[in-house]
Design a protein around this motif. Structure first.
Motif, PDB file in Angstrom:
ATOM      1  N   TRP A 187       4.702  -0.369   3.450  1.00  0.00           N
ATOM      2  CA  TRP A 187       5.774  -0.597   4.434  1.00  0.00           C
ATOM      3  C   TRP A 187       6.912  -1.420   3.837  1.00  0.00           C
ATOM      4  N   ARG A 190       9.893   0.840   2.913  1.00  0.00           N
ATOM      5  CA  ARG A 190      10.511   1.718   3.915  1.00  0.00           C
ATOM      6  C   ARG A 190      11.343   0.861   4.864  1.00  0.00           C
ATOM      7  N   TYR A 238       6.097   9.178  -0.644  1.00  0.00           N
ATOM      8  CA  TYR A 238       7.064   8.904   0.424  1.00  0.00           C
ATOM      9  C   TYR A 238       8.389   8.482  -0.193  1.00  0.00           C
ATOM     10  N   THR A 241      13.007   3.901   1.082  1.00  0.00           N
ATOM     11  CA  THR A 241      14.340   3.800   1.677  1.00  0.00           C
ATOM     12  C   THR A 241      14.860   2.365   1.693  1.00  0.00           C
TER      13      THR A 241
END
Ligand SMILES: NC(=O)c1ccc[n+]([C@@H]2O[C@H](COP(=O)([O-])OP(=O)(O)OC[C@H]3O[C@@H](n4cnc5c(N)ncnc54)[C@H](O)[C@@H]3O)[C@@H](O)[C@H]2O)c1
Length: 383
Positions: A187, A190, A238, A241
């Motif tokens: 996490w 992201r 993933y 970002t």
């Protein structure tokens, strides 16, 4: 010795920080030492109520440590009369909602940083806690690191003369997760899940700079997502970002310039995972997590720039080690003890929600600076 029990709800105890630093190294260590002694001769004894989402994980942790009070129902834990403190080490995005619930239940609150996802929410929590008359605290563990304690000792003793600048390097290589598992939760990479190195590290940089050198008055930051694709805990690729590196300049009260690099994409060629060099008119220091070395003006050699010749001096050997002169305990534990004394006796505790909100503000303004490509002034926050 009279022992009084304080019921502490420990939420997020299955996580990296919740388990290792807060449960094992702080709260269980305090219990092993017999509790927190107070000036009046009594002792505060932490009674722990473990809270999390997974019954199986909670039971396993409780059994491993001989604990028997745990629940997946936070509302029920907050409704109990024998719990006085709520502690939060959940993922950042879950924090605000849970803290608000704890304020409504009249609990004192201690929490991991960052306090909230934005400054408005952090200030709102600080105001709500004040209105409810509950005591608050935010983790500021780096202040208690031996290296930084020695640096503070040097500052308090006037070693530096006038401090000119601070240069800090923080970081290490966080594996992408493909051929070797990543050593941090996914996490963090992201943005939609509350990740990013700015929201992770700028709250730390705020209190380190403000407490040691002066309040931060302006920030200029450049950020990057150097590794755009990673692999998560389940082996699924993933898109990363969130920012994984931040290059920041902080202007402090009194004219000190601090330049701090934070990166999860850097390989370590340093003695420690974080190091700060402080240069002053009278002397300089390099402090890490544990060590601190100094060079005084009176013994500063005179290097002469000549790229045609190989270096003849061993620059590192020209510095002197600052001695410990005291025992350093785990920083998380030391701050927990101070917070529990604050709850039990009202002893001052400066690292409250307003202090936490200032850390959130610096992260928010750092991101604004990076987004708009400009220097951003940091306004004073108050309740
Ligand atoms: N003080 C420090 O040096 C330091 C260092 C790292 C992290 N932190 C902070 O500690 C907090 C936890 O970080 P961590 O590295 O331990 O993370 P982690 O992923 O290891 O743990 C997160 C915890 O939150 C729980 N959780 C609750 N709701 C969740 C949800 N919806 N999704 C995922 N998890 C959920 C998880 O079960 C777990 O117990 C973060 O706020 C982070 O900023 C502080």
């Amino acid at each position: 010795m009279t022992r009084r029990s304080i019921g502490i709800i420990v939420n997020g105890v299955t996580g990296r920080m919740g388990y290792r630093q807060h449960l094992v190294r702080s709260l269980l260590a305090i219990r092993s030492a017999g509790g927190v002694p107070l000036a009046d001769g009594t002792t505060v004894w932490p009674h722990l109520v473990l809270v999390g989402r997974s019954e199986a994980k909670l039971r396993e942790i409780a059994e491993r440590h001989g604990l028997d009070d745990w629940t997946t129902d936070l509302t029920a834990a907050l409704a109990r009369d024998d719990t006085q403190v709520y502690f939060d080490a959940q993922v950042t995005q879950q924090r605000e909602k849970a803290i608000r619930q704890a304020i409504d239940a009249g609990k004192h609150i201690y929490t991991e940083k960052p306090l909230a996802e934005d400054t408005a929410a952090a200030l709102d929590l600080a105001r709500a806690a004040r209105a409810a008359g509950v005591r608050t605290g935010v983790v500021q563990d780096k202040l208690f690191l031996p290296g930084l304690r020695k640096l503070k000792r040097l500052l308090d003793g006037g070693f530096f003369g006038r401090v000119l600048s601070v240069r800090g390097e923080f970081g290490y290589w966080v594996f992408e997760g493909d051929w070797q598992p990543a050593q941090r939760p996914s996490w963090n990479y992201r943005a939609a899940d509350g990740g990013g190195i700015v929201v992770d590290m700028f709250p730390h940089w705020h209190y380190v700079l403000a407490e040691l050198f002066g309040e931060v008055r302006a920030v200029s930051a450049t950020i990057a997502t150097h590794i755009p694709r990673r692999v998560d805990e389940a082996g699924r690729p993933y898109e990363a970002t969130a920012d994984d590196a931040a290059y920041g300049i902080f202007e402090l009260d009194g004219g000190v310039i601090a330049q701090l690099n934070s990166s999860w994409c850097v390989r370590v060629h340093r003695d420690e995972l974080v190091e700060f060099q402080v240069d002053g008119t009278e002397g300089s220091a390099v402090a890490g997590l544990r060590r601190c070395r100094v060079q005084h003006r009176a013994v500063t050699p005179k290097p002469v720039w000549n790229p045609d010749l190989p270096a003849t001096e061993d620059f590192r050997s020209q510095w002197t080690e600052v001695p410990d002169n005291e025992d350093f305990d785990n920083g998380f534990k030391v701050q927990w003890e101070a917070f529990l004394r604050h709850v039990a006796t009202g002893e001052p505790f400066p690292w409250d929600f307003l202090a936490g909100a200032r850390g959130v503000q610096l992260a928010e303004l750092g991101l604004l600076s990076a987004r708009e490509g400009r220097r951003v002034e940091v306004p004073e926050l108050s309740l």
